[in-house]
Design an enzyme around this catalytic site. Structure first.
Site, short mmCIF file in Angstrom:
data_model
loop_
_atom_site.label_atom_id
_atom_site.label_comp_id
_atom_site.label_asym_id
_atom_site.label_seq_id
_atom_site.Cartn_x
_atom_site.Cartn_y
_atom_site.Cartn_z
N GLU A 144 1.07 62.94 -5.37
CA GLU A 144 1.69 63.32 -4.10
C GLU A 144 0.84 64.47 -3.58
O GLU A 144 0.85 65.57 -4.16
CB GLU A 144 3.14 63.77 -4.31
CG GLU A 144 4.08 62.67 -4.76
CD GLU A 144 4.36 61.64 -3.68
OE1 GLU A 144 3.96 61.85 -2.51
OE2 GLU A 144 4.97 60.62 -4.01
N ASN B 12 4.28 75.83 -4.16
CA ASN B 12 5.02 76.08 -2.92
C ASN B 12 6.54 75.93 -3.03
O ASN B 12 7.27 76.46 -2.21
CB ASN B 12 4.47 75.24 -1.76
CG ASN B 12 4.60 73.77 -1.99
OD1 ASN B 12 4.43 73.30 -3.11
ND2 ASN B 12 4.92 73.04 -0.95
N CYS C 235 4.33 70.72 2.07
CA CYS C 235 3.40 69.61 2.31
C CYS C 235 3.75 68.97 3.65
O CYS C 235 2.87 68.48 4.35
CB CYS C 235 3.48 68.60 1.17
SG CYS C 235 5.15 68.07 0.78
P1 NAP Z 1 -3.54 72.55 -6.14
O1 NAP Z 1 -4.53 73.64 -6.06
O2 NAP Z 1 -4.02 71.15 -6.12
O3 NAP Z 1 -2.69 72.83 -7.45
C1 NAP Z 1 -1.64 71.96 -7.83
C2 NAP Z 1 -1.48 72.05 -9.33
O4 NAP Z 1 -2.69 71.62 -9.94
C3 NAP Z 1 -1.23 73.47 -9.82
O5 NAP Z 1 -0.40 73.43 -10.95
C4 NAP Z 1 -2.63 73.93 -10.19
O6 NAP Z 1 -2.62 74.91 -11.17
C5 NAP Z 1 -3.22 72.66 -10.76
N1 NAP Z 1 -4.67 72.66 -10.70
C6 NAP Z 1 -5.48 73.39 -9.93
N2 NAP Z 1 -6.77 73.09 -10.18
C7 NAP Z 1 -6.76 72.14 -11.13
C8 NAP Z 1 -7.78 71.40 -11.80
N3 NAP Z 1 -9.07 71.58 -11.53
N4 NAP Z 1 -7.42 70.48 -12.71
C9 NAP Z 1 -6.12 70.28 -12.97
N5 NAP Z 1 -5.10 70.94 -12.39
C10 NAP Z 1 -5.42 71.85 -11.46
O7 NAP Z 1 -2.43 72.66 -4.99
P2 NAP Z 1 -1.64 73.95 -4.58
O8 NAP Z 1 -2.56 74.77 -3.75
O9 NAP Z 1 -0.95 74.56 -5.76
O10 NAP Z 1 -0.49 73.32 -3.71
C11 NAP Z 1 -0.59 73.08 -2.37
C12 NAP Z 1 -0.90 71.63 -2.11
O11 NAP Z 1 0.12 70.79 -2.65
C13 NAP Z 1 -0.93 71.34 -0.63
O12 NAP Z 1 -1.98 70.47 -0.33
C14 NAP Z 1 0.42 70.66 -0.40
O13 NAP Z 1 0.47 69.88 0.77
C15 NAP Z 1 0.53 69.86 -1.64
N6 NAP Z 1 1.90 69.43 -1.86
C16 NAP Z 1 2.19 68.09 -1.76
C17 NAP Z 1 3.50 67.66 -1.91
C18 NAP Z 1 3.86 66.21 -1.78
O14 NAP Z 1 4.95 65.83 -2.22
N7 NAP Z 1 3.03 65.37 -1.17
C19 NAP Z 1 4.50 68.58 -2.19
C20 NAP Z 1 4.16 69.92 -2.29
C21 NAP Z 1 2.85 70.34 -2.14
P3 NAP Z 1 -2.73 76.47 -10.77
O15 NAP Z 1 -1.84 76.71 -9.61
O16 NAP Z 1 -2.24 77.05 -12.02
O17 NAP Z 1 -4.15 76.71 -10.41
#
Ligand code: NAP
Length: 470
Positions: A241, A145, A275
């Site tokens: 996070e 994001n 987020c």
């Molecule tokens: P995500 O699906 O959890 O992916 C995050 C990262 O993990 C990506 O690099 C993704 O790779 C990787 N990933 C996915 N599946 C994995 C697995 N089984 N094992 C290891 N790594 C894996 O999250 P997203 O959809 O990209 O991001 C949105 C989420 O991030 C939302 O929930 C948002 O609120 C949260 N977020 C939190 C913060 C904070 O500071 N609290 C900040 C920003 C975003 P790929 O994309 O290459 O699949």
């Protein structure tokens, strides 16, 4: 320059597509377990270079300067792979410049402490000093994001503390991260201190969570993946996070126009994919009609269109399946009794900003994190109900309060189970230096932000010296 996972190491490549047009915008190596292991071993074969604080500060400022100079091309690259509009990606570049300059400033200070030894019945004429040392190799995983600033938030504290770091960006948005790595090398960062690997997230994460050289895993993303990684990571420091479902709470004394302004900016900025986006709008019943009318007027001003058009305010969400899921949640909420006020139109990955009123709290749209430009209004009667609805999800990242009554503000500060409370600001408000992070399924209470991350990337060592003067 060396980026682990470069074409010569990778068996195959991953295509990166523009979420708006579907066109191919780049190809990156699909590193497998062997390449990632090789990358870690190349970084750790010898002790990492020991840069002086001055050298680290100069490199961080040079990276910031290059990003400033290249803001236009970086923003266009970011927009092409993420679908975020140019207004958002230019803003993101500006934020990342702040992060880097703050990290450069932070190299001038540390939190060393001094303790007298001649205390207590067994005291000795000594003094005890603390200082911080790098923890060793950090492995970081970032979400899609904020393709630039999320990665900068991992890398800048590493450079500031002389900590080697290997980063896996989202495979949906790897191009900006790879360009950032090149910029870091151009700015003089020794390649042994930074690698970026792209490829299958599960395979890469398996290496990150099992290789003995990885001292800290720093993950930003969804709770599902974060919790799985915590289980995999074993005996090493882990920082997660995770997601959010942040409320903006509007009490009956609030100026509805000012509150609606915050609601619109907080819900639609970055295509609603923050987020800390406003994901639920809780409005006290007596002013709800006036508030919804004010929000509708503001929503009409937001242009959701081609992300590469300078006039666009809202680009796409990350891909069409994400947009379909959001549209389905909106339709389900309407089916459960919510009233559609505006939007609910989808064209591929592009969603028009959508307002729903009278949203029941049990709907998936508000019970779970909905990552898109949606403004769901939930009406409530009194502060007890506002606190209870607000706390009624598994998330606890941040929150926003619109009221001028100090008794209500102090009640929210004390009773909301969240990492941050912002009065008359969006939940996403933070400085790049202030501590940031959530509780419950949003995180384990560890904070990031440049200064906190520098603490996380280091361990405290104490040394004691003879000190004859008590
Ligand atoms: P995500 O699906 O959890 O992916 C995050 C990262 O993990 C990506 O690099 C993704 O790779 C990787 N990933 C996915 N599946 C994995 C697995 N089984 N094992 C290891 N790594 C894996 O999250 P997203 O959809 O990209 O991001 C949105 C989420 O991030 C939302 O929930 C948002 O609120 C949260 N977020 C939190 C913060 C904070 O500071 N609290 C900040 C920003 C975003 P790929 O994309 O290459 O699949």
């Amino acid at each position: 320059m060396w980026i682990a996972g470069e074409a010569q190491f990778a068996a195959s490549m991953l295509d990166v597509h523009d979420p708006y047009s579907g066109r191919l915008v780049g190809r990156v190596p699909a590193a497998g377990k062997e390449q990632v292991t090789e990358a870690i071993e190349r970084m750790t074969r010898q002790s990492p270079p020991k840069l002086s604080r001055q050298q680290r500060s100069v490199i961080l400022r040079r990276i910031a300067d290059i990003i400033r100079r290249e803001t236009d091309s970086l923003a266009r690259l970011n927009t092409a792979e993420s679908g975020l509009c140019l207004k958002d990606t230019r803003y993101e570049a500006a934020r990342s410049i702040d992060v880097l300059n703050l990290a450069a400033d932070a190299t001038s200070f540390d939190d060393s402490a001094v303790f007298p030894g001649s205390v207590g019945a067994n005291g000795k004429p000594r003094r005890i000093f603390t200082h911080r040392e790098s923890i060793g190799l950090v492995a970081a995983i970032t979400p899609f994001n904020h393709p630039l600033n999320q990665v900068v938030h991992k890398i800048a504290p590493a450079i500031a503390t002389n900590t080697p770091i290997i980063v896996k960006p989202s495979e949906k948005t790897p191009l900006t991260a790879l360009r950032l790595a090149e910029i870091c090398y151009e700015a003089g960062l020794p390649p042994e201190l930074l690698s970026v690997v792209t490829g299958n997230p599960i395979e890469i994460a398996e290496v990150f969570t099992s290789h003995p050289a990885v001292a800290l895993l720093s993950f930003t993303g969804s709770p599902t993946v974060g919790k799985r990684l915590i289980q995999q990571a074993g005996y090493r420091r882990v920082v997660v996070e995770l997601g959010g479902n942040d409320p903006l709470i509007v009490m009956e004394d609030a100026d509805v126009e000012a509150a609606a302004e915050l609601a619109a900016n907080g819900a639609y900025g970055n295509s609603g994919q923050r987020c800390t986006a406003v994901k639920r709008i809780l409005v006290q019943r007596g002013i709800a009609d006036a508030f919804v009318a004010a929000l509708e007027r503001r929503t009409q001003r937001f242009v959701a269109a081609d992300p590469a058009d300078e006039r666009t305010d809202i680009g796409t969400v990350i891909d069409e399946p994400a947009a379909v899921q959001i549209a389905r949640r909106i339709a389900d909420a309407i089916g459960a009794g919510a009233r559609l006020v505006a939007g609910h139109r989808r064209d591929g990955a592009l969603l028009q900003p959508t307002i729903l009123d009278h949203v029941p709290t049990g709907c998936e749209l508000v019970a779970e994190e909905t990552f898109g430009p949606v403004a769901p209004v939930i009406r409530f009667d009194g502060i007890d109900e506002a606190v209870s609805i607000s706390n009624g999800t598994r998330y606890g990242l941040s929150s926003a309060i619109c009221t001028n009554r100090i008794d209500w503000i102090s009640r929210f500060v004390s009773d909301l189970r969240v990492g941050s409370v912002n009065v008359w600001e969006v939940p996403g408000y933070r400085s790049e230096a202030s501590p940031f992070g959530g509780v419950k399924d949003s995180g384990l209470g560890c904070k990031e932000g440049v200064v906190e991350a520098m603490r996380l990337y280091t361990t405290v060592k104490t040394l004691s010296l003879p000190w004859p003067h008590p």
